[in-house]
Design an enzyme around this catalytic site. Structure first.
Site, PDB file in Angstrom:
ATOM      1  N   CYS A  36     -10.044  -2.998  -3.232  1.00  0.00           N
ATOM      2  CA  CYS A  36      -9.883  -1.633  -3.750  1.00  0.00           C
ATOM      3  C   CYS A  36     -10.538  -1.502  -5.116  1.00  0.00           C
ATOM      4  O   CYS A  36     -10.326  -0.514  -5.813  1.00  0.00           O
ATOM      5  CB  CYS A  36      -8.407  -1.245  -3.803  1.00  0.00           C
ATOM      6  SG  CYS A  36      -7.458  -2.239  -4.947  1.00  0.00           S
ATOM      7  N   ASP A  73      -7.266 -10.383   0.748  1.00  0.00           N
ATOM      8  CA  ASP A  73      -7.014  -9.078   0.151  1.00  0.00           C
ATOM      9  C   ASP A  73      -6.501  -9.339  -1.265  1.00  0.00           C
ATOM     10  O   ASP A  73      -5.315  -9.210  -1.535  1.00  0.00           O
ATOM     11  CB  ASP A  73      -5.986  -8.316   0.986  1.00  0.00           C
ATOM     12  CG  ASP A  73      -5.724  -6.908   0.478  1.00  0.00           C
ATOM     13  OD1 ASP A  73      -6.466  -6.433  -0.402  1.00  0.00           O
ATOM     14  OD2 ASP A  73      -4.769  -6.283   0.969  1.00  0.00           O
ATOM     15  N   GLU A 117       0.186 -17.067  -0.506  1.00  0.00           N
ATOM     16  CA  GLU A 117       0.564 -15.990  -1.423  1.00  0.00           C
ATOM     17  C   GLU A 117       1.236 -16.626  -2.623  1.00  0.00           C
ATOM     18  O   GLU A 117       1.943 -17.627  -2.478  1.00  0.00           O
ATOM     19  CB  GLU A 117       1.521 -15.030  -0.715  1.00  0.00           C
ATOM     20  CG  GLU A 117       2.233 -14.035  -1.587  1.00  0.00           C
ATOM     21  CD  GLU A 117       1.301 -13.091  -2.338  1.00  0.00           C
ATOM     22  OE1 GLU A 117       1.592 -12.828  -3.514  1.00  0.00           O
ATOM     23  OE2 GLU A 117       0.308 -12.623  -1.769  1.00  0.00           O
ATOM     24  N   ASN A 170       1.599  -7.754   5.486  1.00  0.00           N
ATOM     25  CA  ASN A 170       0.971  -6.498   5.886  1.00  0.00           C
ATOM     26  C   ASN A 170      -0.086  -6.701   6.968  1.00  0.00           C
ATOM     27  O   ASN A 170      -0.137  -5.957   7.945  1.00  0.00           O
ATOM     28  CB  ASN A 170       0.365  -5.820   4.658  1.00  0.00           C
ATOM     29  CG  ASN A 170      -0.183  -4.452   4.963  1.00  0.00           C
ATOM     30  OD1 ASN A 170       0.494  -3.632   5.567  1.00  0.00           O
ATOM     31  ND2 ASN A 170      -1.398  -4.187   4.534  1.00  0.00           N
ATOM     32  N   GLN A 216       0.844  -1.188   0.000  1.00  0.00           N
ATOM     33  CA  GLN A 216       0.000   0.000   0.000  1.00  0.00           C
ATOM     34  C   GLN A 216       0.885   1.246   0.000  1.00  0.00           C
ATOM     35  O   GLN A 216       1.851   1.322   0.752  1.00  0.00           O
ATOM     36  CB  GLN A 216      -0.893   0.022   1.250  1.00  0.00           C
ATOM     37  CG  GLN A 216      -1.895  -1.091   1.316  1.00  0.00           C
ATOM     38  CD  GLN A 216      -3.009  -0.943   0.302  1.00  0.00           C
ATOM     39  OE1 GLN A 216      -3.250   0.127  -0.236  1.00  0.00           O
ATOM     40  NE2 GLN A 216      -3.680  -2.050   0.044  1.00  0.00           N
TER      41      GLN A 216
END
Length: 172
Positions: free
Chosen positions: A164, A138, A97, A79, A47
């Protein structure tokens, strides 16, 4: 009963509070954000707006306050993972991930801090079986359409989806 928490951050909106942006040079090596000085490989997503990121992390950690076993999808280099693991003693987190560099950085930090985090690099096209009480994801802007069906059938009591991209969030 399942509890859903959706966090949407529209990058076009301005923060209601005056904030200063912090420039981070990421052309090589590692970049560091303010939380909690987790090393992020320069090629990994991070971010850009640190105070907005801190607000997101605070909300995710607060939303997971009762959770003991967490599955985090699209974990990046930690994060959310590191603050989640530090917030509750003996909390177990499986962090998935697809970027091996990010996973290596996350495993390094978790090991240095003695946290119960297992990070694995793999394509996130299914949810691993396990007794998770909370799933946190996310995903990239394209969303998580590939695992929505699996999420719907998971045993997790809580699901936190951070997005987002409004179209991907609405679709998912």
């Amino acid at each position: 009963e399942r509890h859903m928490q959706y966090l949407y951050v529209d990058p076009r909106l301005k923060s209601p509070l005056p904030v200063e942006l912090e420039a981070i040079h990421r052309s090589w090596g590692y970049a560091y954000n303010d939380l909690p000085s987790v090393a992020h490989p320069a090629q990994a997503f991070m971010q850009a707006h640190q105070r907005g990121n801190q607000a997101l992390v605070d909300m995710v950690v607060a939303g997971a306050s009762e959770s003991q076993r967490i599955l985090e999808l699209y974990a990046g280099s930690g994060n959310f993972t590191i603050p989640l693991a530090q917030a509750k003693v003996n909390r177990e987190i499986l962090a998935l991930e697809y970027d091996q560099r990010a996973v290596s950085a996350l495993n390094m930090v978790a090991a240095e801090r003695g946290l119960k985090v297992t990070a694995q690099a793999l394509s996130i096209d299914q949810i691993p079986e396990g007794d998770f009480d909370h799933v946190i994801l996310d995903p990239p802007r394209s969303g998580a359409a590939n695992i929505i069906e699996a999420l719907a059938h998971s045993e997790a009591t809580y699901i936190t989806y951070i997005s987002c991209h409004p179209a991907a969030l609405a679709r998912d």
